[in-house]
Design a protein around this motif. Sequence first.
Motif, PDB file in Angstrom:
ATOM      1  N   ALA A  71       0.823  -1.211   0.000  1.00 18.61           N
ATOM      2  CA  ALA A  71       0.000   0.000   0.000  1.00 18.61           C
ATOM      3  C   ALA A  71       0.857   1.261   0.000  1.00 18.61           C
ATOM      4  CB  ALA A  71      -0.933   0.007   1.209  1.00 18.61           C
ATOM      5  N   TYR A  72       2.110   1.137   0.434  1.00 15.41           N
ATOM      6  CA  TYR A  72       2.999   2.296   0.519  1.00 15.41           C
ATOM      7  C   TYR A  72       3.972   2.370  -0.661  1.00 15.41           C
ATOM      8  CZ  TYR A  72       1.205   2.245   5.265  1.00 15.41           C
ATOM      9  OH  TYR A  72       0.367   2.239   6.359  1.00 15.41           O
ATOM     10  N   ALA A  73       3.884   1.414  -1.560  1.00 13.95           N
ATOM     11  CA  ALA A  73       4.741   1.429  -2.749  1.00 13.95           C
ATOM     12  C   ALA A  73       4.192   2.413  -3.771  1.00 13.95           C
ATOM     13  CB  ALA A  73       4.814   0.042  -3.364  1.00 13.95           C
ATOM     14  N   PRO A  74       5.060   3.107  -4.516  1.00 18.29           N
ATOM     15  CA  PRO A  74       4.577   3.992  -5.576  1.00 18.29           C
ATOM     16  C   PRO A  74       3.715   3.197  -6.560  1.00 18.29           C
ATOM     17  CG  PRO A  74       6.921   4.326  -5.196  1.00 18.29           C
ATOM     18  CD  PRO A  74       6.528   3.105  -4.415  1.00 18.29           C
ATOM     19  N   PRO A  75       2.595   3.757  -7.004  1.00 20.40           N
ATOM     20  CA  PRO A  75       1.684   3.012  -7.891  1.00 20.40           C
ATOM     21  C   PRO A  75       2.373   2.397  -9.103  1.00 20.40           C
ATOM     22  CG  PRO A  75       0.634   5.020  -7.147  1.00 20.40           C
ATOM     23  CD  PRO A  75       2.055   5.089  -6.667  1.00 20.40           C
ATOM     24  N   ASP A  76       3.344   3.123  -9.684  1.00 25.23           N
ATOM     25  CA  ASP A  76       3.983   2.608 -10.887  1.00 25.23           C
ATOM     26  C   ASP A  76       5.003   1.507 -10.586  1.00 25.23           C
ATOM     27  OD1 ASP A  76       5.604   4.522  -9.616  1.00 25.23           O
ATOM     28  OD2 ASP A  76       6.720   4.915 -11.460  1.00 25.23           O
ATOM     29  N   TRP A 111       5.930  -4.425  -9.362  1.00 27.33           N
ATOM     30  CA  TRP A 111       7.290  -4.947  -9.205  1.00 27.33           C
ATOM     31  C   TRP A 111       7.553  -5.356  -7.755  1.00 27.33           C
ATOM     32  CZ3 TRP A 111      11.007  -7.455 -11.138  1.00 27.33           C
ATOM     33  CH2 TRP A 111      12.300  -7.410 -10.607  1.00 27.33           C
ATOM     34  N   HIS A 112       7.167  -4.508  -6.810  1.00 22.95           N
ATOM     35  CA  HIS A 112       7.329  -4.850  -5.394  1.00 22.95           C
ATOM     36  C   HIS A 112       6.588  -6.157  -5.091  1.00 22.95           C
ATOM     37  CE1 HIS A 112       8.675  -0.825  -3.454  1.00 22.95           C
ATOM     38  NE2 HIS A 112       8.992  -0.826  -4.729  1.00 22.95           N
ATOM     39  N   GLN A 113       5.359  -6.254  -5.574  1.00 20.26           N
ATOM     40  CA  GLN A 113       4.557  -7.450  -5.357  1.00 20.26           C
ATOM     41  C   GLN A 113       5.262  -8.687  -5.901  1.00 20.26           C
ATOM     42  OE1 GLN A 113       0.685  -7.308  -7.209  1.00 20.26           O
ATOM     43  NE2 GLN A 113       0.513  -9.536  -7.243  1.00 20.26           N
ATOM     44  N   LEU A 114       5.797  -8.576  -7.086  1.00 29.07           N
ATOM     45  CA  LEU A 114       6.466  -9.704  -7.733  1.00 29.07           C
ATOM     46  C   LEU A 114       7.677 -10.164  -6.922  1.00 29.07           C
ATOM     47  CD1 LEU A 114       6.326 -11.459 -10.314  1.00 29.07           C
ATOM     48  CD2 LEU A 114       7.921  -9.848 -11.362  1.00 29.07           C
ATOM     49  N   CYS A 115       8.439  -9.221  -6.400  1.00 21.91           N
ATOM     50  CA  CYS A 115       9.631  -9.560  -5.606  1.00 21.91           C
ATOM     51  C   CYS A 115       9.251 -10.282  -4.319  1.00 21.91           C
ATOM     52  CB  CYS A 115      10.426  -8.303  -5.290  1.00 21.91           C
ATOM     53  SG  CYS A 115      11.166  -7.500  -6.721  1.00 21.91           S
ATOM     54  N   SER A 143      17.454  -5.190  -2.336  1.00 19.67           N
ATOM     55  CA  SER A 143      18.086  -4.532  -3.482  1.00 19.67           C
ATOM     56  C   SER A 143      17.318  -4.825  -4.761  1.00 19.67           C
ATOM     57  CB  SER A 143      19.552  -4.970  -3.616  1.00 19.67           C
ATOM     58  OG  SER A 143      19.655  -6.347  -3.937  1.00 19.67           O
ATOM     59  N   LEU A 144      16.666  -5.985  -4.815  1.00 24.48           N
ATOM     60  CA  LEU A 144      15.828  -6.328  -5.962  1.00 24.48           C
ATOM     61  C   LEU A 144      14.617  -5.399  -6.011  1.00 24.48           C
ATOM     62  CD1 LEU A 144      15.713  -8.509  -8.223  1.00 24.48           C
ATOM     63  CD2 LEU A 144      14.251  -9.841  -6.690  1.00 24.48           C
ATOM     64  N   ILE A 145      13.968  -5.218  -4.869  1.00 23.20           N
ATOM     65  CA  ILE A 145      12.816  -4.324  -4.797  1.00 23.20           C
ATOM     66  C   ILE A 145      13.227  -2.893  -5.135  1.00 23.20           C
ATOM     67  CG2 ILE A 145      11.144  -3.281  -3.218  1.00 23.20           C
ATOM     68  CD1 ILE A 145      11.063  -5.978  -1.739  1.00 23.20           C
ATOM     69  N   ALA A 146      14.396  -2.488  -4.653  1.00 20.39           N
ATOM     70  CA  ALA A 146      14.856  -1.110  -4.806  1.00 20.39           C
ATOM     71  C   ALA A 146      15.703  -0.915  -6.048  1.00 20.39           C
ATOM     72  CB  ALA A 146      15.657  -0.694  -3.572  1.00 20.39           C
ATOM     73  N   ALA A 168      10.384   6.379  -2.654  1.00 23.92           N
ATOM     74  CA  ALA A 168      10.016   5.134  -3.326  1.00 23.92           C
ATOM     75  C   ALA A 168      10.380   3.906  -2.499  1.00 23.92           C
ATOM     76  CB  ALA A 168      10.702   5.058  -4.688  1.00 23.92           C
ATOM     77  N   LEU A 169      11.240   4.102  -1.490  1.00 22.77           N
ATOM     78  CA  LEU A 169      11.699   2.983  -0.664  1.00 22.77           C
ATOM     79  C   LEU A 169      10.964   2.927   0.678  1.00 22.77           C
ATOM     80  CD1 LEU A 169      15.553   3.239  -1.284  1.00 22.77           C
ATOM     81  CD2 LEU A 169      13.841   1.951  -2.556  1.00 22.77           C
ATOM     82  N   LYS A 170       9.877   3.662   0.801  1.00 21.73           N
ATOM     83  CA  LYS A 170       9.148   3.671   2.071  1.00 21.73           C
ATOM     84  C   LYS A 170       8.749   2.278   2.535  1.00 21.73           C
ATOM     85  CE  LYS A 170       5.404   5.951   4.575  1.00 21.73           C
ATOM     86  NZ  LYS A 170       4.365   7.009   4.552  1.00 21.73           N
ATOM     87  N   PRO A 171       8.307   1.373   1.668  1.00 21.16           N
ATOM     88  CA  PRO A 171       7.972   0.028   2.154  1.00 21.16           C
ATOM     89  C   PRO A 171       9.139  -0.671   2.838  1.00 21.16           C
ATOM     90  CG  PRO A 171       7.061   0.369  -0.027  1.00 21.16           C
ATOM     91  CD  PRO A 171       7.968   1.524   0.240  1.00 21.16           C
ATOM     92  N   LEU A 172      10.358  -0.476   2.342  1.00 22.31           N
ATOM     93  CA  LEU A 172      11.523  -1.107   2.955  1.00 22.31           C
ATOM     94  C   LEU A 172      11.843  -0.439   4.284  1.00 22.31           C
ATOM     95  CD1 LEU A 172      13.821  -1.574  -0.167  1.00 22.31           C
ATOM     96  CD2 LEU A 172      11.936  -3.000   0.671  1.00 22.31           C
TER      97      LEU A 172
END
Length: 224
Positions: free
Chosen positions: A23-28, A32-36, A130-133, A184-188
């Motif tokens: 929910a905190y990942a940038p929409p665009d 990608w975050h989900q996939l990782c 690092s994959l997510i970011a 963009a790294l707020k989820p981490l």
Amino acid sequence: MNATENKDVSLAPLSPLPRLLLAYAPPDLRAWHQLCWLLDQRLAAVVKRGGDPTIAAIRLAWWDAVLVEQDAGKGGGEPLVEQWRAIAPEGSGARAERLIDGWRMLASPDPMGADELAAYAAARGGGLFSLIAAGSEQDEAVERAGRQWALWDLAGHVRDRALAGLALEVARAQGPGAAPSDAALKPLRLAQAVARPDIVAGNVPVGGFSLRHYGRLLLASIRG
């Protein structure tokens, strides 16, 4: 990177914390975050099956062939692999290799001491974060957050309480350091904020993510 969400890759398998972090990942970048996170959980499932370590090694080698070696003859029709091939940014294979190596360490029947736990954290946690970011310039902060989260996550899921306590000790020895500050790294950053109090206090998060952790997540999200 075109991160248009592939509806064939379901959120259903995601555990509670990654689901909330999305929910905190940038929409665009959310797809990608989900996939990782989904990839990490698929690799976890390989190791959690137990049984003959050779079978786990073969299954992990398949992921190596598909994601790292980019063997186009494998993985066709697998939704996660198809989406990876559609949206993974350049350099993702090397980061995925680290993540796979981290799970390979856990699949080994050899006992884990402090050095082995530190190596596991650098591979799985550092590789995943690092994959997510991908593309971030905050490598050290991302790596530290990943290492600490991976050790905290391991502590909450292993049956060996001595190993869980040692994992938190290894995480605590790394020090707090700077958290990833990029928006963009707020989820981490939030994942680290959830894990850090347990690490500092040496509290094993039995059962993983709980209401107490959810409260930490909400508070950390308000603080930014």
